[in-house]
Scaffold this motif. Structure first.
Motif, PDB file in Angstrom:
ATOM      1  N   THR A 111       3.543  -4.117   2.808  1.00 36.72           N
ATOM      2  CA  THR A 111       2.841  -4.259   4.080  1.00 36.72           C
ATOM      3  C   THR A 111       1.420  -4.716   3.805  1.00 36.72           C
ATOM      4  OG1 THR A 111       4.180  -2.485   5.044  1.00 36.72           O
ATOM      5  CG2 THR A 111       2.141  -3.101   6.192  1.00 36.72           C
ATOM      6  N   PRO A 112       1.011  -5.903   4.269  1.00 37.47           N
ATOM      7  CA  PRO A 112      -0.347  -6.381   3.982  1.00 37.47           C
ATOM      8  C   PRO A 112      -1.392  -5.435   4.544  1.00 37.47           C
ATOM      9  CG  PRO A 112       1.037  -8.141   4.846  1.00 37.47           C
ATOM     10  CD  PRO A 112       1.788  -6.870   5.039  1.00 37.47           C
ATOM     11  N   ASP A 113      -2.438  -5.259   3.782  1.00 37.68           N
ATOM     12  CA  ASP A 113      -3.560  -4.458   4.251  1.00 37.68           C
ATOM     13  C   ASP A 113      -4.203  -5.149   5.442  1.00 37.68           C
ATOM     14  OD1 ASP A 113      -5.546  -2.177   3.609  1.00 37.68           O
ATOM     15  OD2 ASP A 113      -6.810  -3.970   3.795  1.00 37.68           O
ATOM     16  N   ARG A 114      -4.526  -4.350   6.491  1.00 35.16           N
ATOM     17  CA  ARG A 114      -5.025  -4.948   7.728  1.00 35.16           C
ATOM     18  C   ARG A 114      -6.347  -5.659   7.507  1.00 35.16           C
ATOM     19  NH1 ARG A 114      -8.542  -3.452  11.611  1.00 35.16           N
ATOM     20  NH2 ARG A 114      -8.889  -1.465  10.555  1.00 35.16           N
ATOM     21  N   LEU A 115      -7.290  -5.023   6.840  1.00 33.80           N
ATOM     22  CA  LEU A 115      -8.603  -5.643   6.636  1.00 33.80           C
ATOM     23  C   LEU A 115      -8.490  -6.889   5.729  1.00 33.80           C
ATOM     24  CD1 LEU A 115     -10.864  -2.485   6.219  1.00 33.80           C
ATOM     25  CD2 LEU A 115     -10.536  -3.926   8.241  1.00 33.80           C
ATOM     26  N   CYS A 116      -7.660  -6.804   4.716  1.00 35.17           N
ATOM     27  CA  CYS A 116      -7.491  -7.965   3.826  1.00 35.17           C
ATOM     28  C   CYS A 116      -6.775  -9.114   4.547  1.00 35.17           C
ATOM     29  CB  CYS A 116      -6.722  -7.560   2.592  1.00 35.17           C
ATOM     30  SG  CYS A 116      -7.610  -6.438   1.489  1.00 35.17           S
ATOM     31  N   ALA A 117      -5.816  -8.782   5.398  1.00 35.39           N
ATOM     32  CA  ALA A 117      -5.101  -9.818   6.124  1.00 35.39           C
ATOM     33  C   ALA A 117      -5.984 -10.497   7.154  1.00 35.39           C
ATOM     34  CB  ALA A 117      -3.873  -9.215   6.792  1.00 35.39           C
ATOM     35  N   GLU A 118      -6.999  -9.768   7.662  1.00 40.14           N
ATOM     36  CA  GLU A 118      -7.903 -10.353   8.658  1.00 40.14           C
ATOM     37  C   GLU A 118      -9.050 -11.134   8.036  1.00 40.14           C
ATOM     38  OE1 GLU A 118      -9.186  -7.091  10.976  1.00 40.14           O
ATOM     39  OE2 GLU A 118      -7.258  -6.812  12.019  1.00 40.14           O
ATOM     40  N   ALA A 119      -9.176 -11.116   6.698  1.00 43.23           N
ATOM     41  CA  ALA A 119     -10.299 -11.799   6.022  1.00 43.23           C
ATOM     42  C   ALA A 119      -9.971 -13.265   5.791  1.00 43.23           C
ATOM     43  CB  ALA A 119     -10.614 -11.095   4.716  1.00 43.23           C
ATOM     44  N   VAL A 120      -9.558 -13.957   6.845  1.00 45.33           N
ATOM     45  CA  VAL A 120      -9.205 -15.374   6.723  1.00 45.33           C
ATOM     46  C   VAL A 120     -10.456 -16.220   6.512  1.00 45.33           C
ATOM     47  CG1 VAL A 120      -8.100 -17.322   7.885  1.00 45.33           C
ATOM     48  CG2 VAL A 120      -7.166 -15.008   8.147  1.00 45.33           C
ATOM     49  N   ASP A 121     -11.547 -15.894   7.236  1.00 44.17           N
ATOM     50  CA  ASP A 121     -12.775 -16.683   7.098  1.00 44.17           C
ATOM     51  C   ASP A 121     -13.355 -16.567   5.692  1.00 44.17           C
ATOM     52  OD1 ASP A 121     -12.461 -17.379   9.729  1.00 44.17           O
ATOM     53  OD2 ASP A 121     -13.798 -15.803  10.487  1.00 44.17           O
ATOM     54  N   LEU A 122     -13.300 -15.353   5.111  1.00 46.67           N
ATOM     55  CA  LEU A 122     -13.785 -15.174   3.746  1.00 46.67           C
ATOM     56  C   LEU A 122     -12.967 -16.005   2.761  1.00 46.67           C
ATOM     57  CD1 LEU A 122     -15.506 -13.708   1.611  1.00 46.67           C
ATOM     58  CD2 LEU A 122     -13.795 -11.873   1.644  1.00 46.67           C
ATOM     59  N   ALA A 123     -11.647 -15.993   2.959  1.00 42.79           N
ATOM     60  CA  ALA A 123     -10.782 -16.758   2.062  1.00 42.79           C
ATOM     61  C   ALA A 123     -11.003 -18.255   2.208  1.00 42.79           C
ATOM     62  CB  ALA A 123      -9.321 -16.400   2.338  1.00 42.79           C
ATOM     63  N   ARG A 124     -11.200 -18.737   3.450  1.00 40.84           N
ATOM     64  CA  ARG A 124     -11.433 -20.166   3.667  1.00 40.84           C
ATOM     65  C   ARG A 124     -12.747 -20.606   3.045  1.00 40.84           C
ATOM     66  NH1 ARG A 124      -9.749 -24.181   6.913  1.00 40.84           N
ATOM     67  NH2 ARG A 124      -8.250 -22.815   7.957  1.00 40.84           N
ATOM     68  N   ALA A 125     -13.771 -19.800   3.207  1.00 44.14           N
ATOM     69  CA  ALA A 125     -15.062 -20.148   2.627  1.00 44.14           C
ATOM     70  C   ALA A 125     -14.980 -20.244   1.102  1.00 44.14           C
ATOM     71  CB  ALA A 125     -16.111 -19.123   3.049  1.00 44.14           C
ATOM     72  N   ALA A 126     -14.208 -19.336   0.496  1.00 41.56           N
ATOM     73  CA  ALA A 126     -14.057 -19.383  -0.954  1.00 41.56           C
ATOM     74  C   ALA A 126     -13.270 -20.616  -1.392  1.00 41.56           C
ATOM     75  CB  ALA A 126     -13.355 -18.115  -1.434  1.00 41.56           C
ATOM     76  N   ALA A 127     -12.233 -20.998  -0.613  1.00 41.57           N
ATOM     77  CA  ALA A 127     -11.444 -22.186  -0.954  1.00 41.57           C
ATOM     78  C   ALA A 127     -12.267 -23.457  -0.809  1.00 41.57           C
ATOM     79  CB  ALA A 127     -10.193 -22.243  -0.080  1.00 41.57           C
ATOM     80  N   GLU A 128     -13.081 -23.550   0.259  1.00 44.81           N
ATOM     81  CA  GLU A 128     -13.910 -24.740   0.452  1.00 44.81           C
ATOM     82  C   GLU A 128     -15.004 -24.843  -0.606  1.00 44.81           C
ATOM     83  OE1 GLU A 128     -15.333 -24.355   4.395  1.00 44.81           O
ATOM     84  OE2 GLU A 128     -13.472 -25.069   5.335  1.00 44.81           O
ATOM     85  N   GLU A 129     -15.458 -23.719  -1.103  1.00 44.31           N
ATOM     86  CA  GLU A 129     -16.463 -23.753  -2.164  1.00 44.31           C
ATOM     87  C   GLU A 129     -15.871 -24.240  -3.489  1.00 44.31           C
ATOM     88  OE1 GLU A 129     -19.592 -20.725  -4.434  1.00 44.31           O
ATOM     89  OE2 GLU A 129     -18.339 -20.024  -2.769  1.00 44.31           O
ATOM     90  N   ALA A 130     -14.598 -23.883  -3.747  1.00 44.85           N
ATOM     91  CA  ALA A 130     -13.970 -24.294  -4.998  1.00 44.85           C
ATOM     92  C   ALA A 130     -13.405 -25.706  -4.931  1.00 44.85           C
ATOM     93  CB  ALA A 130     -12.845 -23.324  -5.366  1.00 44.85           C
ATOM     94  N   ALA A 131     -13.009 -26.153  -3.740  1.00 41.99           N
ATOM     95  CA  ALA A 131     -12.394 -27.467  -3.592  1.00 41.99           C
ATOM     96  C   ALA A 131     -13.429 -28.491  -3.180  1.00 41.99           C
ATOM     97  CB  ALA A 131     -11.259 -27.396  -2.570  1.00 41.99           C
ATOM     98  N   ALA A 132     -12.965 -29.754  -3.132  1.00 45.81           N
ATOM     99  CA  ALA A 132     -13.821 -30.833  -2.661  1.00 45.81           C
ATOM    100  C   ALA A 132     -13.945 -30.741  -1.143  1.00 45.81           C
ATOM    101  CB  ALA A 132     -13.243 -32.179  -3.076  1.00 45.81           C
ATOM    102  N   PRO A 133     -14.999 -31.291  -0.575  1.00 46.10           N
ATOM    103  CA  PRO A 133     -15.172 -31.206   0.882  1.00 46.10           C
ATOM    104  C   PRO A 133     -14.040 -31.902   1.633  1.00 46.10           C
ATOM    105  CG  PRO A 133     -17.220 -31.854  -0.197  1.00 46.10           C
ATOM    106  CD  PRO A 133     -16.149 -31.921  -1.224  1.00 46.10           C
TER     107      PRO A 133
END
Length: 308
Positions: free
Chosen positions: A10-32
């Motif tokens: 069962t995914p953790d609720r707070l971790c599952a809701e951290a979509v913006d944090l995950a997107r920001a980390a992906a955009e920082e590692a990837a090209a624009p």
């Protein structure tokens, strides 16, 4: 099933809701501009969730940015774990790695390239045997060693049985060197069959060119014989206009360039003409008076008109 295993699915609720944090980390590692839409999340364990984002980078069709976030026990702050680009179920992947020895094809070698041959290559076998074995009548052979010891004579620096290595002069390799036959390895029976199959497939009796040929190469004057056992079935084509010029061809091969396929006939000599058109024959406009074809008349007008 333990309670820990049940909680990990069962995914953790707070971790599952951290979509913006995950997107920001992906955009920082990837090209624009290469991070696409959110493609779901998967629970990796207790308070550990991986978010997937579509990858819009060219050449990575079906790949996804995977961002893993985690939360400590009894903590309300979600932290970043790792960011990685992973292939999806329908991702475009490179083919499975194949050793160079299996990828190599005829014609791939270029100037300066080296092609190492394995020591246990089935296509090769030792060119000579018994390199370290002396001849029966050699001074270091077993028979001669017993004879020398029996006669208490010394023909070498020590007793032959105590010599570690046979002298070079008394080895089969030395004789092969003198005869110009010293090759470490030669074609094995498997190597001969492999070469024969390869040549037969390229220039053999079953090729379309051979099927339409007027005759086989065995009777062609452009065939150059080769030595060895392969010479019983193959030769070299020496016709510059043939498709197999300079190639090893089967004796059952053939092409339209066969030396006896069509002998050019000599140009025929024309027969002498029946009518000689090069001469000019003079014909009188009026018949002679004594020819007898017309009666003699004194009428000039009727004479001009002739007769019917």
């Amino acid at each position: 099933m333990s309670a820990a295993t049940t909680r990990s699915r069962t995914p953790d609720r707070l971790c599952a809701e951290a979509v913006d944090l995950a997107r920001a980390a992906a955009e920082e590692a990837a090209a624009p501009g290469v991070v696409g839409e959110h493609a779901g999340a998967v629970s990796e364990g207790d308070r550990v969730v991986t978010h997937f984002f579509e990858c819009k980078e060219l050449g990575y069709r079906g790949w996804r940015w995977a961002v893993t976030v985690a939360r400590a026990s009894r903590a309300k702050v979600v932290t970043l774990d790792e960011v990685v680009l992973l292939p999806g179920p329908d991702a475009l992947l490179a083919p499975e790695w194949v050793p160079w020895s299996e990828r190599l094809r005829p014609g791939d070698m270029g100037p300066g390239d080296l092609l190492p041959t394995e020591a246990d290559d089935l296509r090769l076998e030792p060119g000579y045997s018994g390199e370290d074995e002396p001849f029966p009548n050699s001074a270091v052979s077993e028979d001669m060693a017993e004879l020398v010891e029996a006669e208490d004579a010394e023909v070498t620096a020590g007793t032959p049985s105590n010599l570690p290595v046979a002298p070079i002069r008394g080895t089969i390799a030395a004789v092969a060197e003198e005869l110009g036959m010293r090759r470490a390895r030669v074609l094995s029976r498997y190597g001969l069959h492999s070469a024969a199959d390869r040549w037969e497939e390229a220039f053999g009796s079953k090729t379309p060119m051979a099927q339409a040929a007027p005759a086989t190469c065995v009777s062609c004057g452009f065939l150059t014989p080769i030595g060895g056992s392969l010479g019983q079935a193959f030769g070299i084509c020496a016709n510059e206009f043939a498709p197999a010029d300079g190639r090893v061809v089967s004796l059952a091969y053939g092409c339209g360039g066969h030396s006896e396929a069509a002998i050019m006939p000599k140009p025929p000599r024309p027969a002498p003409p029946v009518i000689d058109e090069t001469k000019v024959d003079a014909f009188p406009l009026r018949p002679a008076a004594d020819s007898g074809s017309v009666p003699t008349t004194t009428d000039e007008d009727s004479a001009e008109l002739g007769h019917s």
